[in-house]
Design a protein around this motif. Sequence first.
Motif, PDB file in Angstrom:
ATOM      1  N   ILE A  64       0.886  -1.164   0.000  1.00 49.72           N
ATOM      2  CA  ILE A  64       0.000   0.000   0.000  1.00 49.72           C
ATOM      3  C   ILE A  64       0.925   1.215   0.000  1.00 49.72           C
ATOM      4  O   ILE A  64       1.764   1.361   0.891  1.00 49.72           O
ATOM      5  CB  ILE A  64      -0.894   0.013   1.257  1.00 49.72           C
ATOM      6  N   ILE A  65       0.771   2.060  -1.002  1.00 46.56           N
ATOM      7  CA  ILE A  65       1.655   3.205  -1.193  1.00 46.56           C
ATOM      8  C   ILE A  65       0.844   4.497  -1.058  1.00 46.56           C
ATOM      9  O   ILE A  65      -0.207   4.631  -1.685  1.00 46.56           O
ATOM     10  CB  ILE A  65       2.303   3.169  -2.602  1.00 46.56           C
ATOM     11  N   ASP A  66       1.337   5.423  -0.280  1.00 44.53           N
ATOM     12  CA  ASP A  66       0.743   6.759  -0.187  1.00 44.53           C
ATOM     13  C   ASP A  66       0.979   7.454  -1.530  1.00 44.53           C
ATOM     14  O   ASP A  66       2.098   7.448  -2.043  1.00 44.53           O
ATOM     15  CB  ASP A  66       1.410   7.536   0.951  1.00 44.53           C
ATOM     16  N   LYS A  67      -0.070   8.027  -2.112  1.00 45.61           N
ATOM     17  CA  LYS A  67       0.079   8.685  -3.418  1.00 45.61           C
ATOM     18  C   LYS A  67       1.158   9.758  -3.409  1.00 45.61           C
ATOM     19  O   LYS A  67       1.818   9.991  -4.414  1.00 45.61           O
ATOM     20  CB  LYS A  67      -1.251   9.301  -3.868  1.00 45.61           C
ATOM     21  N   SER A  68       1.360  10.403  -2.266  1.00 44.96           N
ATOM     22  CA  SER A  68       2.376  11.460  -2.211  1.00 44.96           C
ATOM     23  C   SER A  68       3.783  10.891  -2.407  1.00 44.96           C
ATOM     24  O   SER A  68       4.688  11.612  -2.804  1.00 44.96           O
ATOM     25  CB  SER A  68       2.292  12.218  -0.884  1.00 44.96           C
ATOM     26  N   ALA A  69       3.975   9.599  -2.162  1.00 46.42           N
ATOM     27  CA  ALA A  69       5.293   8.977  -2.313  1.00 46.42           C
ATOM     28  C   ALA A  69       5.737   8.927  -3.768  1.00 46.42           C
ATOM     29  O   ALA A  69       6.926   8.854  -4.045  1.00 46.42           O
ATOM     30  CB  ALA A  69       5.289   7.572  -1.729  1.00 46.42           C
ATOM     31  N   ILE A  70       4.810   8.991  -4.700  1.00 47.89           N
ATOM     32  CA  ILE A  70       5.198   8.958  -6.113  1.00 47.89           C
ATOM     33  C   ILE A  70       5.257  10.352  -6.722  1.00 47.89           C
ATOM     34  O   ILE A  70       5.540  10.501  -7.888  1.00 47.89           O
ATOM     35  CB  ILE A  70       4.257   8.056  -6.937  1.00 47.89           C
ATOM     36  N   ARG A  71       5.026  11.366  -5.891  1.00 50.45           N
ATOM     37  CA  ARG A  71       5.099  12.739  -6.380  1.00 50.45           C
ATOM     38  C   ARG A  71       6.291  13.497  -5.800  1.00 50.45           C
ATOM     39  O   ARG A  71       6.597  14.577  -6.217  1.00 50.45           O
ATOM     40  CB  ARG A  71       3.816  13.480  -6.020  1.00 50.45           C
ATOM     41  N   ARG A  72       6.948  12.927  -4.811  1.00 51.74           N
ATOM     42  CA  ARG A  72       8.048  13.596  -4.139  1.00 51.74           C
ATOM     43  C   ARG A  72       9.256  13.764  -5.047  1.00 51.74           C
ATOM     44  O   ARG A  72       9.460  13.004  -5.969  1.00 51.74           O
ATOM     45  CB  ARG A  72       8.494  12.789  -2.920  1.00 51.74           C
ATOM     46  N   GLN A  73      10.085  14.735  -4.710  1.00 49.49           N
ATOM     47  CA  GLN A  73      11.348  14.904  -5.418  1.00 49.49           C
ATOM     48  C   GLN A  73      12.318  13.798  -5.028  1.00 49.49           C
ATOM     49  O   GLN A  73      13.004  13.247  -5.857  1.00 49.49           O
ATOM     50  CB  GLN A  73      11.957  16.277  -5.126  1.00 49.49           C
ATOM     51  N   ASP A  74      12.414  13.501  -3.722  1.00 52.14           N
ATOM     52  CA  ASP A  74      13.276  12.404  -3.273  1.00 52.14           C
ATOM     53  C   ASP A  74      12.482  11.115  -3.431  1.00 52.14           C
ATOM     54  O   ASP A  74      11.627  10.799  -2.636  1.00 52.14           O
ATOM     55  CB  ASP A  74      13.753  12.607  -1.837  1.00 52.14           C
ATOM     56  N   ASP A  75      12.766  10.402  -4.499  1.00 47.69           N
ATOM     57  CA  ASP A  75      11.954   9.262  -4.916  1.00 47.69           C
ATOM     58  C   ASP A  75      11.905   8.139  -3.890  1.00 47.69           C
ATOM     59  O   ASP A  75      12.897   7.784  -3.273  1.00 47.69           O
ATOM     60  CB  ASP A  75      12.483   8.699  -6.238  1.00 47.69           C
TER      61      ASP A  75
END
Length: 167
Positions: A64-75
């Motif tokens: 389960i991945i928080d959507k914000s984790a795929i939008r961050r600069q630090d991947d």
Amino acid sequence: MGYLRFELNLQSASNLKNLRRQYGKKMKVYARLTVNDDTRTLAETPVDMIGGTNPVWNYSAKYIIDKSAIRRQDDTMLTIRLYYKRSRGGDGYIGEVRVPLKELFQRSNPGREEVFETSVGADPMQQLKFSYTFTTMTNTETTGSDWMKKSVKLVWTIVQIVLATAN
């Protein structure tokens, strides 16, 4: 804030360097998968006892991945480390693949399985193959299922009855 279900099927590796050749033994390879090197997300494939330098797993893992984790600069990174079993001295390290989830997400179509093939470490001959999907989760899935909510309500009702009869 929302969540995505990230489903990964680690299929196989090919042309791995035989690090046990000097002993005349076949490598027994397995993989460890983590998201951002978080031990809570650790998954481990069974050991392929037959394939040697070309192991096959068809191992599924779900995150389960928080959507914000795929939008961050630090991947946020998916890391797949390959090891081989040894009878003495601990298992041997073969190499690893690190892929930003952001990159996988950008290459995907929602709900559709995608195939990803990449080299292991710096050697382009050593390949790792997996498939994956991203699926948007509903509020019910992220906050708990209906049966869970009903169970909590039932337990709370029982607690209230016990407290009322104790007085």
